[in-house]
Write an enzyme that holds these catalytic residues in place. Structure first.
Site, mmCIF file in Angstrom:
data_model
loop_
_atom_site.group_PDB
_atom_site.id
_atom_site.type_symbol
_atom_site.label_atom_id
_atom_site.label_comp_id
_atom_site.label_asym_id
_atom_site.label_seq_id
_atom_site.Cartn_x
_atom_site.Cartn_y
_atom_site.Cartn_z
ATOM 1 N N GLU A 108 40.821 2.914 28.462
ATOM 2 C CA GLU A 108 40.448 3.065 29.537
ATOM 3 C C GLU A 108 41.276 3.345 30.910
ATOM 4 O O GLU A 108 40.442 3.129 32.264
ATOM 5 C CB GLU A 108 38.958 2.991 29.737
ATOM 6 N N THR A 113 45.704 9.670 30.276
ATOM 7 C CA THR A 113 45.643 10.155 31.866
ATOM 8 C C THR A 113 46.856 10.465 32.346
ATOM 9 O O THR A 113 47.335 11.386 32.923
ATOM 10 C CB THR A 113 44.402 10.049 32.523
ATOM 11 N N ARG A 245 38.077 12.187 27.022
ATOM 12 C CA ARG A 245 39.090 10.937 26.736
ATOM 13 C C ARG A 245 38.362 10.720 26.065
ATOM 14 O O ARG A 245 37.467 10.582 25.420
ATOM 15 C CB ARG A 245 37.593 9.551 27.296
ATOM 16 N N ASP A 267 52.431 6.306 24.689
ATOM 17 C CA ASP A 267 51.459 5.447 24.940
ATOM 18 C C ASP A 267 51.462 4.829 24.217
ATOM 19 O O ASP A 267 50.929 5.357 23.426
ATOM 20 C CB ASP A 267 51.300 6.993 25.615
ATOM 21 N N GLN A 271 43.109 -0.721 22.971
ATOM 22 C CA GLN A 271 42.201 -1.796 22.110
ATOM 23 C C GLN A 271 42.460 -3.044 21.851
ATOM 24 O O GLN A 271 43.814 -2.322 21.225
ATOM 25 C CB GLN A 271 40.923 -0.033 21.481
HETATM 26 N N1 LIG Z 1 37.085 8.577 38.097
HETATM 27 C C1 LIG Z 1 38.664 8.638 37.267
HETATM 28 N N2 LIG Z 1 38.432 8.421 36.478
HETATM 29 C C2 LIG Z 1 39.588 9.444 35.780
HETATM 30 C C3 LIG Z 1 40.876 10.346 36.559
HETATM 31 N N3 LIG Z 1 41.190 10.539 35.848
HETATM 32 C C4 LIG Z 1 40.676 10.369 34.229
HETATM 33 N N4 LIG Z 1 39.927 9.589 34.737
HETATM 34 C C5 LIG Z 1 38.977 8.688 33.674
HETATM 35 O O1 LIG Z 1 39.810 7.497 33.398
HETATM 36 C C6 LIG Z 1 39.340 7.345 31.745
HETATM 37 C C7 LIG Z 1 41.255 7.192 31.062
HETATM 38 O O2 LIG Z 1 41.355 6.921 29.679
HETATM 39 P P1 LIG Z 1 42.289 6.888 29.094
HETATM 40 O O3 LIG Z 1 43.730 8.237 29.649
HETATM 41 O O4 LIG Z 1 42.018 7.935 27.820
HETATM 42 O O5 LIG Z 1 42.705 5.892 28.877
HETATM 43 P P2 LIG Z 1 44.071 4.703 27.891
HETATM 44 O O6 LIG Z 1 44.278 3.695 28.801
HETATM 45 O O7 LIG Z 1 44.888 5.802 27.351
HETATM 46 O O8 LIG Z 1 42.711 4.302 26.916
HETATM 47 P P3 LIG Z 1 42.670 3.831 25.380
HETATM 48 O O9 LIG Z 1 43.991 4.724 24.403
HETATM 49 O O10 LIG Z 1 42.442 3.742 24.948
HETATM 50 O O11 LIG Z 1 44.153 2.622 25.840
HETATM 51 C C8 LIG Z 1 38.603 8.343 31.307
HETATM 52 O O12 LIG Z 1 37.280 7.821 31.289
HETATM 53 C C9 LIG Z 1 39.386 10.000 32.012
HETATM 54 O O13 LIG Z 1 37.996 10.444 31.961
HETATM 55 C C10 LIG Z 1 39.962 10.299 37.892
HETATM 56 O O14 LIG Z 1 41.134 11.121 38.591
HETATM 57 N N5 LIG Z 1 39.142 9.461 38.393
HETATM 58 MG MG LIG Z 2 44.958 6.324 25.349
#
Ligand SMILES: Nc1nc2c(ncn2[C@@H]2O[C@H](COP(=O)(O)OP(=O)(O)OP(=O)(O)O)[C@@H](O)[C@H]2O)c(=O)[nH]1
Ligand SMILES: [Mg+2]
Length: 294
Positions: A108, A113, A245, A267, A271
């Site tokens: 996360e 993203t 997400r 990417d 986890q």
């Molecule tokens: N506050 C905020 N949150 C955001 C924004 N853009 C995306 N997010 C949130 O940030 C989180 C990022 O999640 P991911 O990009 O899936 O994270 P990740 O690092 O790929 O996670 P894993 O795949 O589990 O390793 C998500 O819950 C999005 O909803 C933003 O502009 N502001």
């Molecule tokens: Mg991811």
């Protein structure tokens, strides 16, 4: 050019066999010749003044006679060598134009993203089909957000009004039976329930305190847009997809060209159980982009 007129210079004693060897017949300069004057066909086969190190087998065995096919073998070997070197250089130049970026960071932290944003900037974003297929995921994000907010309220010891408890019970019953699938409509009965739960100030306070309890970052965004998302004609917009997400499992990659460079972005799942897969991606990495949680 070798001058082999003198017969005394044509005969030499082989150091091992102690027998005279006729170097003239081999087309090799005798000891009286200048060392800078090998037979002309030797230089014919060397382009670009490269050092010459290959010898026909018969040269190492002076008892055999060299014939012209020995030198043509050398010529072939040199040609092959040159082709291989050219290919290696070509591959090297190609590799220099590939930029391999690795997105690393905890779950996360925003790795996927970033990948989505790159897709928007460099790969024409999301098609209508891409957007539409995110509906079930967005609905699930909303359900999970509500459950996390309810659990968070309990963990933080927040007292919730009695009239909200009926909505919480209704939603928990629904969530217990819910299975993630291709759900393309938000359940009509749950829409007002979700709306009432999110309207509660204590529930909103849980979201603010999400450094103490786990609530997804996207909870606020989706719950504030619940009216649009629950409308019958709902098709996700780009920012819905950016906020959606889904935990990454394994590795996903996108490629695109920018100017004369080819970008490959990887990417990975952040986890703990996914991190052992990272090691397989470090070969030839140009840069590592670290994503952090704030
Ligand atoms: N506050 C905020 N949150 C955001 C924004 N853009 C995306 N997010 C949130 O940030 C989180 C990022 O999640 P991911 O990009 O899936 O994270 P990740 O690092 O790929 O996670 P894993 O795949 O589990 O390793 C998500 O819950 C999005 O909803 C933003 O502009 N502001
Ligand atoms: Mg991811």
């Amino acid at each position: 050019m070798g001058n082999c007129e003198s017969s005394t210079h044509d005969k030499q004693i082989h150091p091992l066999k102690d027998e005279p060897v006729n170097l003239q017949n081999r087309g090799i300069p005798s000891s009286g010749d200048s060392l800078q004057s090998p037979p002309p066909h030797v230089f014919d086969s060397i382009k670009g003044g490269q050092a010459f190190s290959l010898e026909p087998a018969s040269l190492t065995n002076p008892s055999e006679t060299i014939n012209t096919s020995d030198w043509s073998n050398v010529k072939d070997a040199l040609n092959r060598n040159r082709q291989i070197e050219e290919q290696i250089m070509k591959d090297h130049r190609k590799l220099e134009k590939v930029i391999k970026l690795l997105l690393l960071g905890p779950a996360e932290s925003g790795k996927s993203t970033i990948l989505k944003q790159i897709k928007i900037i460099h790969l024409h974003g999301f098609s209508m089909a891409d957007l539409a297929e995110k509906k079930p995921l967005i609905f699930r994000n909303i359900y999970e957000s509500i459950i996390q907010l309810i659990k968070g309220a309990h963990s933080l010891g927040f007292e919730l009004p009695a009239n909200l408890q009926a909505d919480i019970d209704t939603f928990c019953l629904f969530f217990n039976d819910y299975q993630f699938g291709d759900q393309m409509e938000f359940p009509k009965t749950m829409y007002p329930v979700v709306k009432r739960i999110w309207a509660n100030e204590r529930i909103k306070e849980v979201y603010v305190q999400r450094s103490d309890v786990y609530v997804m970052d996207c909870a606020k965004y989706f719950l504030e847009n619940i009216d649009r998302i629950c409308s019958e004609s709902y098709i996700p917009i780009t920012s819905d997809v950016l906020y959606s997400r889904q935990q990454t499992v394994g590795v996903s990659e996108i490629r695109y060209n920018y100017k004369d460079l080819e970008f490959r972005i990887f990417d990975v799942g952040g986890q703990k159980n996914q991190r052992r897969k990272w090691i397989h991606l470090f070969d030839n990495v140009t840069s590592i982009v670290s994503a952090f949680l704030f």
